[in-house]
Design a protein around this motif. Structure first.
Motif, mmCIF file in Angstrom:
data_model
loop_
_atom_site.group_PDB
_atom_site.id
_atom_site.type_symbol
_atom_site.label_atom_id
_atom_site.label_comp_id
_atom_site.label_asym_id
_atom_site.label_seq_id
_atom_site.Cartn_x
_atom_site.Cartn_y
_atom_site.Cartn_z
ATOM 1 N N GLU A 1 16.427 0.616 30.795
ATOM 2 C CA GLU A 1 17.228 0.161 29.642
ATOM 3 C C GLU A 1 17.812 -1.235 29.902
ATOM 4 O O GLU A 1 18.979 -1.510 29.657
ATOM 5 C CB GLU A 1 18.350 1.152 29.335
ATOM 6 N N LEU A 2 16.940 -2.113 30.396
ATOM 7 C CA LEU A 2 17.338 -3.424 30.895
ATOM 8 C C LEU A 2 16.714 -4.530 30.045
ATOM 9 O O LEU A 2 15.546 -4.452 29.678
ATOM 10 C CB LEU A 2 16.848 -3.535 32.348
ATOM 11 N N VAL A 3 17.520 -5.549 29.737
ATOM 12 C CA VAL A 3 17.038 -6.717 28.993
ATOM 13 C C VAL A 3 17.461 -7.971 29.750
ATOM 14 O O VAL A 3 18.600 -8.077 30.201
ATOM 15 C CB VAL A 3 17.652 -6.759 27.568
ATOM 16 N N MET A 4 16.516 -8.919 29.887
ATOM 17 C CA MET A 4 16.840 -10.218 30.482
ATOM 18 C C MET A 4 16.300 -11.311 29.572
ATOM 19 O O MET A 4 15.165 -11.224 29.109
ATOM 20 C CB MET A 4 16.213 -10.352 31.870
ATOM 21 N N ILE A 5 17.118 -12.316 29.300
ATOM 22 C CA ILE A 5 16.686 -13.474 28.514
ATOM 23 C C ILE A 5 17.076 -14.737 29.262
ATOM 24 O O ILE A 5 18.220 -14.862 29.740
ATOM 25 C CB ILE A 5 17.314 -13.484 27.106
ATOM 26 N N PHE A 6 16.123 -15.662 29.365
ATOM 27 C CA PHE A 6 16.353 -16.923 30.067
ATOM 28 C C PHE A 6 15.991 -18.068 29.129
ATOM 29 O O PHE A 6 14.898 -18.089 28.565
ATOM 30 C CB PHE A 6 15.493 -16.985 31.334
ATOM 31 N N MET A 7 16.925 -18.978 28.952
ATOM 32 C CA MET A 7 16.701 -20.135 28.081
ATOM 33 C C MET A 7 16.849 -21.435 28.873
ATOM 34 O O MET A 7 17.825 -21.620 29.618
ATOM 35 C CB MET A 7 17.712 -20.148 26.928
ATOM 36 N N THR A 8 15.887 -22.324 28.700
ATOM 37 C CA THR A 8 15.944 -23.696 29.194
ATOM 38 C C THR A 8 14.983 -24.482 28.309
ATOM 39 O O THR A 8 14.446 -23.929 27.352
ATOM 40 C CB THR A 8 15.588 -23.770 30.693
ATOM 41 N N GLN A 9 14.774 -25.790 28.580
ATOM 42 C CA GLN A 9 13.862 -26.578 27.748
ATOM 43 C C GLN A 9 13.066 -27.528 28.628
ATOM 44 O O GLN A 9 13.333 -28.736 28.681
ATOM 45 C CB GLN A 9 14.619 -27.350 26.662
#
Length: 404
Positions: free
Chosen positions: A374-382
């Protein structure tokens, strides 16, 4: 035994390794301008941290509400939209694509020559809608720079020129040969843009309107769309291009970005901008069997179906891929209806669970959902391209290491 401070069964001490790792290895040495990472478990956000700059030229720090180009993280959203229509009986996965796009009835396979003088042979199979979902359609991307077919895509600007339209894309693709007979190989491609066209066709409304009504509004995703509104400009990140020697240069300035204008081409494969919280609402709905805060966007059984490995004979990508590019490492990874799906943890050489699914984007953004934990990971960069650094695997190692 060390005592842990924890949130939702995740060690907050261990999660702090994300910040120190990104700072030490990427931001401080100047490999990445900035980053924003979110980790949640059982619906609870356990970690969210902004680091570095979203706009180096203007010295603007990354904020939690920074607007990012998510590029191919658009694909899972388009795939969910299409499967909403599947749940309404509008199509079947084994329907031939030419049932909906008659000009695609007679598809041919590239043999030799250069555009527009191709020598072709008849396809040995008929392209189905499932082939579009799984990237087994025989279509390609111009940026692959691998074949004379993708050279034609570049010449015709089929990778998402903002002056293109979905109708023009489908018309151009009808005239070009496929790279292989549908269903016989895997190749990352404009297939999901074609799904966006089909959503528009089957729902009989503009693609962006459909997404807003059936995904963005129900999930409270006000910052997600195909262009950056005036009221979002202050929060819009700059995008950077990798340069040799672990440097980067400005690739797209927020003030003059093409994303500032509403495009003619609503790219279901890579056209959206979003924020980390907006995308978390989407990813958390997936993690919760299709529902978020009492609003359901997809049925539980439909989502289970999408997240199975749909590659023939349960193969992983190395067994079927003809191109070298993907937004995920190949080994131990299959492909479902719009997501990569982990099929073998040991073979993948990255910790996690069988059944973990997700995808990434051209500017190094990434997300995964692990339904087992039940795990969520989000990574944002550009930073373009996404293959520059192995950050995605490193983040999985850290995040999975935090599970208590």
């Amino acid at each position: 035994m060390t005592e842990h401070t924890q949130v939702a069964g995740l060690s907050t001490d261990h999660l702090s390794n994300i910040e120190s790792h990104l700072e030490r290895c990427y931001i401080q040495p100047g490999k990445l301008p900035g980053a924003l990472t979110l980790v949640a478990r059982r619906g609870e956000v356990a970690y969210v941290k902004a680091q570095g700059l979203m706009d180096v030229e203007r010295n603007k720090p990354v904020r939690r509400d920074t607007v990012f180009r998510i590029y191919s993280m658009t694909k899972p959203i388009t795939s969910i939209a299409m499967m909403q229509l599947y749940e309404q009986g509008r199509f079947l996965l084994d329907d031939p694509v030419h049932k909906y796009i008659p000009a695609w009835r007679t598809r041919r396979i590239y043999k030799s020559g250069v555009y527009p003088n191709f020598l072709t042979t008849p396809a040995s199979s008929t392209m189905t809608i499932r082939d579009l979902f799984t990237h087994m359609s025989g279509l390609t991307y111009g940026f692959m720079q691998r074949t004379n077919v993708d050279a034609a895509y570049r010449e015709l600007k089929l990778d998402g020129s903002r002056s293109m339209t979905l109708e023009a894309l489908v018309d151009h693709l009808a005239e070009l040969p496929l790279e292989f007979s549908p269903g016989t190989a895997w190749n990352y491609s404009v297939s999901t843009d074609v799904l966006g066209y089909l959503v528009q066709l089957l729902a009989d409304k503009p693609f962006d309107e459909y997404l807003r009504e059936h995904i963005f509004e129900p999930l409270d995703m006000p910052d997600t769309g195909f262009h950056v509104r005036d009221d979002q400009l202050e929060r819009f990140a700059a995008c950077y291009q990798y340069q040799a020697g672990d440097q980067f240069t400005l690739q797209d300035d927020p003030e003059t970005s093409p994303f500032r204008r509403k495009p003619q081409f609503m790219s279901g494969g890579g056209g959206l901008v979003s924020t980390i919280d907006d995308y978390f609402h989407f990813a958390q709905a997936l993690c919760q069997a299709g529902e978020f805060r009492g609003r359901r966007i997809i049925g539980r059984k439909t989502l289970e179906f999408m997240c199975r490995n749909h590659l023939p004979r349960n193969q992983d990508l190395p067994g079927l891929s003809v191109g070298a590019f993907s937004e995920t490492p190949f080994a131990g990874t299959g492909f479902g209806l719009g997501f990569s799906v982990k099929t073998d943890v040991a073979k993948s050489q990255t910790n996690g669970s069988v059944g973990e699914y997700g995808w990434g984007g051209l500017a190094s953004t990434n997300f995964f959902v692990d339904p087992v934990e039940e795990l969520v990971m989000i990574f944002m960069t550009q930073l373009i391209p996404s293959s520059t650094y192995p950050i995605r695997q490193e983040l999985r190692a850290i995040v999975n290491g935090a599970l208590l």
